[in-house]
Design a protein around this motif. Structure first.
Motif, PDB file in Angstrom:
ATOM      1  N   THR A  94      30.376  44.437  67.644  1.00 56.34           N
ATOM      2  CA  THR A  94      29.236  43.750  67.047  1.00 56.34           C
ATOM      3  C   THR A  94      29.730  42.709  66.045  1.00 56.34           C
ATOM      4  OG1 THR A  94      29.056  45.286  65.191  1.00 56.34           O
ATOM      5  CG2 THR A  94      27.905  45.885  67.241  1.00 56.34           C
ATOM      6  N   TRP A  95      28.811  41.867  65.581  1.00 59.27           N
ATOM      7  CA  TRP A  95      29.162  40.898  64.546  1.00 59.27           C
ATOM      8  C   TRP A  95      29.627  41.608  63.276  1.00 59.27           C
ATOM      9  CZ3 TRP A  95      30.376  36.205  65.562  1.00 59.27           C
ATOM     10  CH2 TRP A  95      29.754  35.510  66.611  1.00 59.27           C
ATOM     11  N   ASP A  96      28.953  42.688  62.925  1.00 60.67           N
ATOM     12  CA  ASP A  96      29.349  43.422  61.722  1.00 60.67           C
ATOM     13  C   ASP A  96      30.763  43.966  61.841  1.00 60.67           C
ATOM     14  OD1 ASP A  96      26.991  43.015  60.289  1.00 60.67           O
ATOM     15  OD2 ASP A  96      26.015  44.754  61.197  1.00 60.67           O
ATOM     16  N   GLU A  97      31.131  44.463  63.014  1.00 59.99           N
ATOM     17  CA  GLU A  97      32.478  45.004  63.210  1.00 59.99           C
ATOM     18  C   GLU A  97      33.529  43.906  63.142  1.00 59.99           C
ATOM     19  OE1 GLU A  97      31.587  48.909  66.012  1.00 59.99           O
ATOM     20  OE2 GLU A  97      31.575  46.909  66.925  1.00 59.99           O
ATOM     21  N   ILE A  98      33.226  42.751  63.693  1.00 61.35           N
ATOM     22  CA  ILE A  98      34.177  41.641  63.609  1.00 61.35           C
ATOM     23  C   ILE A  98      34.344  41.183  62.168  1.00 61.35           C
ATOM     24  CG2 ILE A  98      34.593  39.246  64.287  1.00 61.35           C
ATOM     25  CD1 ILE A  98      33.184  39.868  66.917  1.00 61.35           C
ATOM     26  N   PHE A  99      33.235  41.150  61.425  1.00 61.51           N
ATOM     27  CA  PHE A  99      33.309  40.771  60.014  1.00 61.51           C
ATOM     28  C   PHE A  99      34.142  41.783  59.229  1.00 61.51           C
ATOM     29  CE2 PHE A  99      30.774  40.265  55.850  1.00 61.51           C
ATOM     30  CZ  PHE A  99      31.683  39.341  55.360  1.00 61.51           C
ATOM     31  N   GLU A 100      33.983  43.066  59.516  1.00 61.35           N
ATOM     32  CA  GLU A 100      34.784  44.082  58.845  1.00 61.35           C
ATOM     33  C   GLU A 100      36.265  43.908  59.167  1.00 61.35           C
ATOM     34  OE1 GLU A 100      33.876  46.280  56.495  1.00 61.35           O
ATOM     35  OE2 GLU A 100      31.944  45.239  56.596  1.00 61.35           O
ATOM     36  N   PHE A 101      36.580  43.548  60.401  1.00 62.04           N
ATOM     37  CA  PHE A 101      37.972  43.258  60.756  1.00 62.04           C
ATOM     38  C   PHE A 101      38.500  42.081  59.955  1.00 62.04           C
ATOM     39  CE2 PHE A 101      40.824  40.637  63.470  1.00 62.04           C
ATOM     40  CZ  PHE A 101      41.947  41.445  63.390  1.00 62.04           C
ATOM     41  N   SER A 102      37.697  41.026  59.836  1.00 63.56           N
ATOM     42  CA  SER A 102      38.106  39.853  59.064  1.00 63.56           C
ATOM     43  C   SER A 102      38.421  40.234  57.626  1.00 63.56           C
ATOM     44  CB  SER A 102      36.997  38.795  59.105  1.00 63.56           C
ATOM     45  OG  SER A 102      37.325  37.667  58.317  1.00 63.56           O
ATOM     46  N   LYS A 103      37.570  41.061  57.023  1.00 63.04           N
ATOM     47  CA  LYS A 103      37.805  41.469  55.640  1.00 63.04           C
ATOM     48  C   LYS A 103      39.020  42.401  55.532  1.00 63.04           C
ATOM     49  CE  LYS A 103      33.539  42.876  54.944  1.00 63.04           C
ATOM     50  NZ  LYS A 103      32.377  43.451  54.220  1.00 63.04           N
TER      51      LYS A 103
ATOM     52  N   ASN B  67      44.846  33.268  56.578  1.00 66.16           N
ATOM     53  CA  ASN B  67      43.575  32.563  56.619  1.00 66.16           C
ATOM     54  C   ASN B  67      42.539  33.448  57.283  1.00 66.16           C
ATOM     55  OD1 ASN B  67      41.698  30.746  58.572  1.00 66.16           O
ATOM     56  ND2 ASN B  67      42.068  29.680  56.636  1.00 66.16           N
ATOM     57  N   ILE B  68      41.378  33.585  56.659  1.00 65.06           N
ATOM     58  CA  ILE B  68      40.229  34.210  57.311  1.00 65.06           C
ATOM     59  C   ILE B  68      39.079  33.224  57.202  1.00 65.06           C
ATOM     60  CG2 ILE B  68      40.892  36.627  57.063  1.00 65.06           C
ATOM     61  CD1 ILE B  68      39.250  36.767  54.492  1.00 65.06           C
ATOM     62  N   ARG B  69      38.311  33.064  58.271  1.00 68.95           N
ATOM     63  CA  ARG B  69      37.318  31.998  58.272  1.00 68.95           C
ATOM     64  C   ARG B  69      36.158  32.332  59.217  1.00 68.95           C
ATOM     65  NH1 ARG B  69      41.845  30.538  61.069  1.00 68.95           N
ATOM     66  NH2 ARG B  69      41.545  29.979  63.255  1.00 68.95           N
ATOM     67  N   TYR B  70      35.052  31.655  58.940  1.00 67.84           N
ATOM     68  CA  TYR B  70      33.844  31.789  59.758  1.00 67.84           C
ATOM     69  C   TYR B  70      33.257  30.407  59.959  1.00 67.84           C
ATOM     70  CZ  TYR B  70      28.965  32.810  60.926  1.00 67.84           C
ATOM     71  OH  TYR B  70      27.733  32.845  61.522  1.00 67.84           O
ATOM     72  N   PHE B  71      32.759  30.144  61.162  1.00 68.47           N
ATOM     73  CA  PHE B  71      32.231  28.831  61.518  1.00 68.47           C
ATOM     74  C   PHE B  71      30.929  29.019  62.285  1.00 68.47           C
ATOM     75  CE2 PHE B  71      31.731  25.269  64.431  1.00 68.47           C
ATOM     76  CZ  PHE B  71      32.042  24.168  63.649  1.00 68.47           C
TER      77      PHE B  71
ATOM     78  N   LYS C 293      25.590  33.896  56.860  1.00 71.14           N
ATOM     79  CA  LYS C 293      26.675  33.093  56.313  1.00 71.14           C
ATOM     80  C   LYS C 293      26.796  33.222  54.802  1.00 71.14           C
ATOM     81  CE  LYS C 293      24.131  28.649  56.138  1.00 71.14           C
ATOM     82  NZ  LYS C 293      22.822  29.105  56.650  1.00 71.14           N
ATOM     83  N   GLU C 294      25.678  33.480  54.114  1.00 75.35           N
ATOM     84  CA  GLU C 294      25.734  33.652  52.661  1.00 75.35           C
ATOM     85  C   GLU C 294      26.503  34.917  52.286  1.00 75.35           C
ATOM     86  OE1 GLU C 294      22.549  30.923  53.729  1.00 75.35           O
ATOM     87  OE2 GLU C 294      22.891  33.003  54.336  1.00 75.35           O
ATOM     88  N   GLN C 295      26.265  35.994  53.010  1.00 76.58           N
ATOM     89  CA  GLN C 295      26.981  37.241  52.751  1.00 76.58           C
ATOM     90  C   GLN C 295      28.464  37.093  53.055  1.00 76.58           C
ATOM     91  OE1 GLN C 295      25.610  40.627  55.015  1.00 76.58           O
ATOM     92  NE2 GLN C 295      27.384  41.875  54.455  1.00 76.58           N
ATOM     93  N   ILE C 296      28.770  36.412  54.138  1.00 69.73           N
ATOM     94  CA  ILE C 296      30.171  36.193  54.504  1.00 69.73           C
ATOM     95  C   ILE C 296      30.894  35.423  53.400  1.00 69.73           C
ATOM     96  CG2 ILE C 296      31.712  35.047  56.146  1.00 69.73           C
ATOM     97  CD1 ILE C 296      29.517  35.596  58.287  1.00 69.73           C
ATOM     98  N   ALA C 297      30.268  34.365  52.922  1.00 75.18           N
ATOM     99  CA  ALA C 297      30.888  33.556  51.869  1.00 75.18           C
ATOM    100  C   ALA C 297      31.090  34.373  50.599  1.00 75.18           C
ATOM    101  CB  ALA C 297      30.040  32.321  51.582  1.00 75.18           C
ATOM    102  N   GLU C 298      30.124  35.179  50.209  1.00 73.45           N
ATOM    103  CA  GLU C 298      30.252  35.985  48.990  1.00 73.45           C
ATOM    104  C   GLU C 298      31.372  37.005  49.122  1.00 73.45           C
ATOM    105  OE1 GLU C 298      28.900  35.839  45.899  1.00 73.45           O
ATOM    106  OE2 GLU C 298      28.226  33.879  46.644  1.00 73.45           O
ATOM    107  N   ASP C 299      31.484  37.648  50.263  1.00 74.40           N
ATOM    108  CA  ASP C 299      32.549  38.634  50.455  1.00 74.40           C
ATOM    109  C   ASP C 299      33.924  37.964  50.480  1.00 74.40           C
ATOM    110  OD1 ASP C 299      30.529  40.451  50.544  1.00 74.40           O
ATOM    111  OD2 ASP C 299      31.000  41.250  52.529  1.00 74.40           O
ATOM    112  N   TYR C 300      34.001  36.775  51.049  1.00 77.83           N
ATOM    113  CA  TYR C 300      35.267  36.041  51.032  1.00 77.83           C
ATOM    114  C   TYR C 300      35.659  35.660  49.598  1.00 77.83           C
ATOM    115  CZ  TYR C 300      35.550  35.434  56.151  1.00 77.83           C
ATOM    116  OH  TYR C 300      35.674  35.633  57.507  1.00 77.83           O
ATOM    117  N   LYS C 301      34.690  35.287  48.779  1.00 76.66           N
ATOM    118  CA  LYS C 301      34.983  34.974  47.378  1.00 76.66           C
ATOM    119  C   LYS C 301      35.535  36.207  46.661  1.00 76.66           C
ATOM    120  CE  LYS C 301      31.916  32.534  45.053  1.00 76.66           C
ATOM    121  NZ  LYS C 301      30.584  32.060  44.580  1.00 76.66           N
TER     122      LYS C 301
END
Length: 304
Positions: A198-207, A106-110, A4-12
């Motif tokens: 994978t989680w990484d692939e979904i995160f890349e899609f979000s970004k 909106n892009i988000r993670y929960f 979650k820390e990496q996700i937040a930093e990339d969103y910033k």
């Protein structure tokens, strides 16, 4: 695996990129930033731009909040854990020109951190979307918008665009008006890793979705910002803004989540337009561009 820390930093970082590009596009206004802390835990960076050459009011907000999940939301989310963490970037832009569309992203993670250490898999998901609300629907612009989104979706999963476009049609629907808020886009929620991704692939899609905002919106702004418009067309813009406000106050899940988790009111309601009008029993002139726009505010239109 991502955390979650990496996700937040990339969103910033995505927030920074979008703000810089919007200031360049507008050419006059700059963002004002306010850092805030949430009483229950976490905080965010609210950034608002106002009174620009083309951007009358807009917000590009980042938040990363945590704390106790209210019982009402536990029931709505169908979860039984007490604690949560949520981070994301939320954007709404209201232009001052009726030929330039309103845009939302909106892009988000929960996640539910309380499940860690229990021997169970953590409950987590990604969500997000982007949709366009033109005051006047130009079909070439609508096709450009949806084709761009399809390319972003196709790069991750062959069926994302079809699924998420249908989801957006259903979600961005003003039930009491029997019309869509705009021309839709894509919307998804509770997207998790599985057999396909994978989680990484979904995160890349979000970004990738987050970084689609600037090329999409700068194209639409620059294509339409120099068009001449009449006072009557501006009045129509104010009328369409009222529909946008109705949706956000009555149906929007993000607004409800923010209010029910003790979020920052100014940040939550930055999505509302600076001015809107409610005309009694408005009926467009037959054959007008206003009537054409209303005819295209419905579910199921294929733009690709």
């Amino acid at each position: 695996m991502i955390n979650k820390e990496q996700i937040a930093e990339d969103y910033k970082q995505i927030q920074d990129e979008i703000c810089a590009a919007l200031e360049l596009t507008d050419g006059k206004a700059v963002f004002e930033e306010e850092l805030w802390e949430r009483d229950g835990g976490g905080g965010g960076r609210t950034r608002v731009i106002q009174n620009g050459n083309i951007l009358e009011k807009g917000g590009v907000n980042f938040s990363a909040v945590h704390g106790h999940l209210p019982d009402t939301l536990k029931r709505a989310l169908k979860v039984d854990q007490d604690d949560f963490f949520a981070t994301g970037v939320s954007i709404v832009i209201h232009p001052n020109h009726p030929m330039v569309p309103i845009i939302h992203m909106n892009i988000r993670y929960f996640e539910m951190p309380s499940s860690f250490g229990s021997g169970k898999e953590p409950l987590r998901w990604f969500g997000g979307g982007i949709d366009l609300t033109p005051h006047y629907v130009f079909e070439d612009d609508a096709r450009y918008f949806h084709r761009y989104l399809k390319s972003v979706c196709d790069a991750c999963h062959h069926d994302f665009y079809r699924r998420f476009k249908l989801w957006a049609d259903d979600y961005f629907f003003i039930k009491h008006r029997h019309e869509t808020r705009g021309i839709g886009g894509i919307f998804y929620d509770r997207l998790t890793a599985g057999d396909d991704l994978t989680w990484d692939e979904i995160f890349e899609f979000s970004k990738a979705l987050g970084r689609s905002f600037i090329p999409i919106y700068t194209e639409l702004v620059n294509k339409n910002r120099d068009k001449v418009f009449t006072p009557e067309q501006q009045e129509w813009q104010y009328q369409r803004r009222s529909r946008y406000a109705e949706f956000n106050l009555v149906y929007d899940a993000g607004t409800k989540f923010g209010l029910e988790t003790n979020g920052r009111i100014e940040s939550i309601l930055m999505s509302l337009p600076p001015a809107a009008k409610w005309f009694y029993n408005y009926q467009p002139v037959p054959g007008s561009e206003e009537e054409k726009t209303l005819s295209l505010l419905k579910k199921g239109i294929s733009w690709v």
